[in-house]
Design a protein around this motif. Structure first.
Motif, PDB file in Angstrom:
ATOM      1  N   VAL A   1      -1.355  28.680  34.835  1.00  0.00           N
ATOM      2  CA  VAL A   1      -2.118  28.091  34.908  1.00  0.00           C
ATOM      3  C   VAL A   1      -2.547  26.533  34.494  1.00  0.00           C
ATOM      4  CG1 VAL A   1      -1.403  28.892  32.441  1.00  0.00           C
ATOM      5  CG2 VAL A   1      -4.276  28.839  32.714  1.00  0.00           C
TER       6      VAL A   1
ATOM      7  N   ALA B   1       1.448  24.334  39.009  1.00  0.00           N
ATOM      8  CA  ALA B   1       1.409  25.006  38.665  1.00  0.00           C
ATOM      9  C   ALA B   1       1.512  26.545  39.950  1.00  0.00           C
ATOM     10  CB  ALA B   1      -0.045  25.998  38.667  1.00  0.00           C
TER      11      ALA B   1
ATOM     12  N   PRO C   1       2.120  25.916  32.997  1.00  0.00           N
ATOM     13  CA  PRO C   1       1.346  25.449  32.722  1.00  0.00           C
ATOM     14  C   PRO C   1       1.333  24.215  32.697  1.00  0.00           C
ATOM     15  CG  PRO C   1       2.097  26.543  31.167  1.00  0.00           C
ATOM     16  CD  PRO C   1       3.135  26.759  32.407  1.00  0.00           C
TER      17      PRO C   1
ATOM     18  N   TRP D   1       5.675  32.345  29.648  1.00  0.00           N
ATOM     19  CA  TRP D   1       5.494  33.206  30.971  1.00  0.00           C
ATOM     20  C   TRP D   1       5.667  32.457  31.830  1.00  0.00           C
ATOM     21  CZ3 TRP D   1       0.969  36.951  29.348  1.00  0.00           C
ATOM     22  CH2 TRP D   1       1.706  37.765  28.912  1.00  0.00           C
TER      23      TRP D   1
ATOM     24  N   ALA E   1      -3.164  34.316  35.696  1.00  0.00           N
ATOM     25  CA  ALA E   1      -2.045  33.628  36.261  1.00  0.00           C
ATOM     26  C   ALA E   1      -0.927  34.246  36.538  1.00  0.00           C
ATOM     27  CB  ALA E   1      -2.065  32.506  35.339  1.00  0.00           C
ATOM     28  N   TYR E   2      -0.397  35.274  35.307  1.00  0.00           N
ATOM     29  CA  TYR E   2       0.225  36.229  35.406  1.00  0.00           C
ATOM     30  C   TYR E   2       0.440  37.049  36.410  1.00  0.00           C
ATOM     31  CZ  TYR E   2       4.811  39.258  33.850  1.00  0.00           C
ATOM     32  OH  TYR E   2       6.059  39.547  33.761  1.00  0.00           O
TER      33      TYR E   2
ATOM     34  N   ALA F   1       3.001  30.313  33.226  1.00  0.00           N
ATOM     35  CA  ALA F   1       2.122  30.613  33.777  1.00  0.00           C
ATOM     36  C   ALA F   1       1.592  29.741  35.088  1.00  0.00           C
ATOM     37  CB  ALA F   1       1.310  31.859  33.706  1.00  0.00           C
TER      38      ALA F   1
ATOM     39  N   ALA G   1       1.134  31.244  27.934  1.00  0.00           N
ATOM     40  CA  ALA G   1       1.503  30.595  28.798  1.00  0.00           C
ATOM     41  C   ALA G   1       2.966  29.760  29.422  1.00  0.00           C
ATOM     42  CB  ALA G   1       1.083  29.601  29.429  1.00  0.00           C
TER      43      ALA G   1
ATOM     44  N   VAL H   1      -4.563  33.247  31.655  1.00  0.00           N
ATOM     45  CA  VAL H   1      -2.921  33.225  31.436  1.00  0.00           C
ATOM     46  C   VAL H   1      -2.477  34.321  32.038  1.00  0.00           C
ATOM     47  CG1 VAL H   1      -0.811  33.465  29.540  1.00  0.00           C
ATOM     48  CG2 VAL H   1      -2.872  31.711  29.055  1.00  0.00           C
TER      49      VAL H   1
ATOM     50  N   SER I   1      -4.243  38.816  27.248  1.00  0.00           N
ATOM     51  CA  SER I   1      -3.705  38.234  28.272  1.00  0.00           C
ATOM     52  C   SER I   1      -3.923  40.143  28.776  1.00  0.00           C
ATOM     53  CB  SER I   1      -2.069  37.558  28.218  1.00  0.00           C
ATOM     54  OG  SER I   1      -1.485  38.458  27.503  1.00  0.00           O
TER      55      SER I   1
END
Lengths: 358, 331
Positions: free
Chosen positions: A183, A240, A246, A179, A143-144, A181, A176, A140, B66
């Motif tokens: 993912v 994604a 996600p 955000w 991915a961010y 994200a 996730a 996560v 994270s």
């Protein structure tokens, strides 16, 4: 007042049934060459797995976690990753490593107890993460970071049914979702966390539905159907990459082997259950489909199986002829540069081992 | 020159590093709109945007986990854990992952990550807001652990921590967040990690501490200055430890007292005293004393003064060491 304010559905996806019959309406469009590649990677994963088990029994590698039965979940998803994408595996994801091009001798090296096995160079897989359910958070965060840096990359986090009971899994899903994200969570529900059946892991009917609480898409897919896994993952990765956030994919599958070579699954599950799942073998099913489609002939299938075994044997040779590193390797890569106390401890080790290398 | 307290100094380091490097991002609970419960990050979200100053869900393991992912994907995250009592859910991520990812990946990935966290007692807070868990982290290979005691050091050490390629846990002694102001240079600066500071040179006894107790120890040294010439060392970084400064000082003075807020058993003093034994035992004129909190959970506010090392306790320990040295060596 009392009224329904939300309702949700959980979908189950199967493209190839247990007999290898394809649902034409759902079949993903995959060129023959690609189909053959998927079949090859599944064979290679199986051949690696069987050899690794034998090597462990002979004391030639250490404790090993078999992937047998989960090849479709791993190949059907990892094959969709682009070069810049990053996979975050747990400890049973040999198929993911293989799909992404990891030399097999590296995997033998790692499972043989040599840290150089996770020296993966350009292969874009994060190293094996053993504490259950803790690494989806890394996927996560990464991915961010990719989204923030506009890198057009996605991450795939692989874990099992047991991981869905861990707090970090829920934190990862929640972060996730918040955000959005890029993912994809690939949950391989192989139905056993060592001796704990999925029914004791959760009261929920599916693991896929856990995504609902985090505002995330999800689907349950037949995890022994490589085309089903492929379709679900393709859609999830595309979403994604497009900034649509996600997805959780529950791949319903079965761990045909023991938890690891230190486990004996006969203590807690019936032979009949295992036999029933052996009949649903993901490789056999895919093979039937490819034969029926004319992508594969019996002869070619046989040749490919032989070739997979040969590749594995070659890797075993390379692994076993790899010289042991000098003891100082244990001091490497702990910090970017060795602090004074570790310099002194390194000297202690050198004195003890009589090593002269610096 | 601007006169800043520790909170302002930390904010100033964060702002400077964020201006210098777009990869530096902040994340934590309430750090954005609210500026953090101690206001350390006040104004930073407005200045740098919501993508770089991230208000996270309330989950410490999630924040650190994270942040690890961000770090391995090329960012330089500075995570805030709101209070040290809540760092424990994140220990798994710190100990099992942040500390080992460089090793596990053979150097392909590393965690350029800072976890900022207020620490220690003395603010009459609720339970879990007055603890000193630094040793849990300093015991972990692969992590670095820093604790400043002045605004000047806080700024310079944090800048170094953010630039350090390895994960750093940066503990901020909350008791002295606003206790002192210092003139800080206008230009940005760094202070190297792993280097202790000799706060005051002296010849009679080495007094070693870190964090908020540096101030207390300095007052003790000042109070005793007529009778004793104390050398006061502020460790600044617990891991890696500046052994050289400690050992050379103890060789000079022959006497040492180690002070910390954390409980005694396996507290950081244990490590320092072990190193003194290894490297300077024959220079000692008396056994090294340690002044710590008791091996108890931190009491609630009304009783915390009985718990933490006080000026009186430190003074008594110093007098005891001096007396033993005199009776041993007739000095």
């Amino acid at each position: 007042m009392k009224k329904r304010i939300a309702s949700f559905d959980i979908y189950y996806l199967q493209v190839l049934d247990e007999k290898g019959k394809c649902d034409a309406k759902l079949a993903p469009k995959i060129p023959a060459k690609r189909l053959k590649e998927m079949y090859w990677l599944m064979l290679l994963t199986r051949a690696f797995d069987e050899k690794a088990l034998n090597l462990q029994r002979q004391g030639r590698i250490g404790t090993y976690a078999q992937v047998k039965g989960q090849e479709a979940c791993q190949i059907g998803s990892a094959i969709l990753m682009q070069e810049q994408d990053l996979a975050f595996p747990s400890f049973r994801e040999h198929g993911v490593f293989i799909a992404r091009g990891t030399p097999l001798e590296k995997l033998f090296l790692y499972w043989g107890g040599d840290e150089r096995g996770m020296d993966l160079g350009k292969v874009n897989v994060f190293p094996v993460s053993i504490p259950v359910g803790t690494h989806p958070l890394h996927a996560v965060g990464a991915a961010y970071a990719y989204k923030f840096q506009k890198k057009n990359a996605v991450t795939l986090a692989y874990f099992g049914d047991g991981a869905t009971s861990e707090g970090d899994f829920h934190e990862a899903m929640n972060f996730a979702g918040v955000w959005q994200a890029p993912v994809v969570f690939i949950c391989q529900n192989n139905q056993w966390a060592i001796s704990t059946p999925a029914s004791k892991q959760t009261a929920a009917k599916t693991l896929a539905q856990k995504a609902i609480a985090y505002g995330m898409r999800s689907v349950q897919v037949d995890g022994n159907d490589v085309l089903g896994v492929y379709s679900a993952t393709k859609e999830a990765i595309e979403n994604a990459r497009k900034g649509k956030g996600p997805t959780l994919i529950e791949c319903k599958t079965y761990r045909l082997g023991d938890h690891t070579t230190s486990d004996d699954a006969r203590r807690y599950r019936s032979e009949n259950e295992v036999k029933a799942w052996e009949k649903k073998d993901p490789i056999t099913r895919f093979e039937k489909y490819l034969l029926s489609k004319g992508v594969l002939s019996q002869q070619l299938a046989q040749e490919m199986k032989e070739k997979a075994k040969q590749e594995v044997e070659k890797a075993v040779k390379n692994y076993e002829s790899t010289p042991k590193a000098s003891p100082e390797i244990i001091f490497e890569n702990v910090y970017a540069s060795l602090p004074a106390n570790l310099q002194a401890q390194l000297e202690e080790l050198k004195d003890e081992t009589g090593s002269s290398a610096s | 020159m601007a006169e800043l307290n520790m909170i302002e100094a930390i904010r100033s380091a964060l702002r400077a590093e964020m201006k210098l490097d777009k990869k530096v991002v902040l994340l934590g609970e309430d750090i954005g709109v609210n500026g953090g419960v101690f206001r350390v990050t006040e104004g930073l979200q407005k200045e740098f945007g919501k993508e770089r100053v991230i208000d996270t869900p309330l989950a410490e393991s999630g924040i650190v986990g994270s942040a690890i992912g961000m770090a391995i994907a090329g960012l330089k995250p500075v995570a805030e854990i709101q209070f040290e009592g809540f760092i424990f859910p994140a220990l798994d991520q710190l100990v099992n992952h942040a500390a080992r990812i460089r090793k596990r990946s053979q150097g392909k990935f590393h965690c350029q990550l800072v976890v900022r966290c207020p620490i220690g007692g003395g603010i009459r807070a609720l339970e879990h807001h007055s603890d000193s868990p630094e040793t849990y982290l300093a015991h972990t290979p692969g992590l670095k652990v820093v604790m400043p005691s002045t605004p000047y050091d806080a700024k310079g050490l944090l800048a170094s921590a953010i630039r350090d390629p390895d994960p750093v846990v940066f503990f901020e002694p909350k008791k002295i967040y606003r206790a002192i102001k210092e003139e800080l240079p206008d230009e940005h600066y760094t202070i190297p990690l792993g280097k202790a500071r000799v706060v005051k040179e002296g010849h009679d006894l080495t007094l070693i501490t870190y964090g908020s107790l540096v101030l207390t120890a300095a007052q003790v040294a000042e109070d005793l200055r007529e009778e004793l010439d104390i050398e006061l060392i502020d460790l600044r970084t617990l891991s890696p430890l500046d052994e050289e400064t400690i050992i050379s000082s103890v060789k000079k003075t022959g006497k040492a007292v180690v002070v910390h807020e954390a409980p005694r058993t396996l507290g950081f003093a244990s490590e320092i005293i072990a190193r003194i034994n290894e490297k300077a035992l024959y220079h000692l004129e008396a056994p090294v004393a340690r002044v710590t909190s008791y091996d108890l959970p931190v009491p609630l506010a009304k009783y915390e003064d009985y718990f933490f090392p006080s000026k009186e306790r430190i003074t008594n320990a110093i007098r005891k060491v001096m007396k033993e040295a005199r009776s041993n060596y007739g000095v």
